[in-house]
Design a protein around this motif. Structure first.
Motif, short mmCIF file in Angstrom:
data_model
loop_
_atom_site.label_atom_id
_atom_site.label_comp_id
_atom_site.label_asym_id
_atom_site.label_seq_id
_atom_site.Cartn_x
_atom_site.Cartn_y
_atom_site.Cartn_z
N LYS A 4 8.90 2.05 -6.34
CA LYS A 4 7.44 2.14 -6.36
C LYS A 4 6.95 2.93 -5.16
O LYS A 4 7.46 2.80 -4.06
CB LYS A 4 6.83 0.74 -6.37
CG LYS A 4 5.41 0.68 -6.85
CD LYS A 4 4.94 -0.74 -6.94
CE LYS A 4 5.62 -1.48 -8.07
NZ LYS A 4 5.16 -1.03 -9.39
N ASP A 5 5.94 3.75 -5.34
CA ASP A 5 5.35 4.62 -4.29
C ASP A 5 6.23 5.81 -3.95
O ASP A 5 5.84 6.63 -3.11
CB ASP A 5 5.05 3.83 -3.02
CG ASP A 5 4.04 2.72 -3.23
OD1 ASP A 5 4.15 1.68 -2.56
OD2 ASP A 5 3.16 2.90 -4.09
N ARG A 6 7.40 5.92 -4.55
CA ARG A 6 8.26 7.09 -4.34
C ARG A 6 8.51 7.87 -5.62
O ARG A 6 8.71 9.09 -5.58
CB ARG A 6 9.59 6.68 -3.72
CG ARG A 6 9.49 6.02 -2.37
CD ARG A 6 10.86 5.87 -1.72
NE ARG A 6 11.73 5.00 -2.50
CZ ARG A 6 12.90 5.40 -3.01
NH1 ARG A 6 13.32 6.63 -2.83
NH2 ARG A 6 13.65 4.54 -3.69
N ILE A 29 7.35 8.80 -9.66
CA ILE A 29 6.24 8.84 -10.59
C ILE A 29 6.74 9.36 -11.93
O ILE A 29 7.41 10.40 -11.98
CB ILE A 29 5.11 9.76 -10.08
CG1 ILE A 29 4.55 9.23 -8.75
CG2 ILE A 29 3.99 9.86 -11.12
CD1 ILE A 29 3.57 10.17 -8.09
N THR A 73 6.70 0.95 -12.99
CA THR A 73 7.73 1.46 -12.09
C THR A 73 8.43 0.29 -11.41
O THR A 73 7.78 -0.68 -11.04
CB THR A 73 7.10 2.36 -11.02
OG1 THR A 73 6.31 3.38 -11.65
CG2 THR A 73 8.17 3.05 -10.18
N ASP A 92 10.12 -2.00 -8.66
CA ASP A 92 9.72 -2.24 -7.27
C ASP A 92 10.54 -1.42 -6.29
O ASP A 92 10.03 -0.98 -5.26
CB ASP A 92 9.87 -3.73 -6.93
CG ASP A 92 8.81 -4.58 -7.62
OD1 ASP A 92 9.01 -5.80 -7.70
OD2 ASP A 92 7.80 -4.01 -8.08
#
Length: 124
Positions: free
Chosen positions: A65-67, A69, A60, A62
């Motif tokens: 990322k974390d948002r 999927i 993913t 940067d």
């Protein structure tokens, strides 16, 4: 005829979520790495997320990322992009792509098949 068809885009507000889908037809893509790219107005196409042929590896960007999927369902010949906490800078046309390789590349030139794109607009 091989086709990739994206769906699920739309107009949302900051902080909302969306799920994009990309369904392939014409042949099975279970042996292909697949990915999502996006292109904002006046910007270059950029890698968002990629997934290996048998779902044992994903990558993913940067910036998401974390948002975001990425996921795939080989039985349905479909990949997904779950997007959460959307921001105005996520506004773009989102494209899915397939490559004749096991692992996903971040380079658009490595992909052989492309969908027509789906617009995602995030209002502030």
């Amino acid at each position: 005829q091989v086709q990739l068809v994206e769906s699920g885009g739309g107009l949302v507000q900051t902080g909302d979520s969306l799920r994009l889908s990309c369904t392939a037809s014409g042949r099975a893509f279970s042996s292909d790495a697949m990915a999502w790219f996006r292109q904002g107005l006046g910007k270059d196409r950029e890698f968002v997320a990629g997934i290996s042929a048998y779902d044992d590896y994903s990558s993913t960007a940067d910036s998401v990322k974390d948002r975001f999927i990425i996921a795939r369902d080989n039985a349905k010949n479909t990949i997904y992009l779950h997007m959460m906490n959307l921001k105005p800078e996520d506004t773009a046309v989102y494209y899915c792509a397939a490559a004749g390789a096991y692992y996903p590349s971040k380079l658009s030139n490595d992909y052989d098949y492309w969908g027509q794109g789906t617009q995602v607009t995030v209002s502030s």
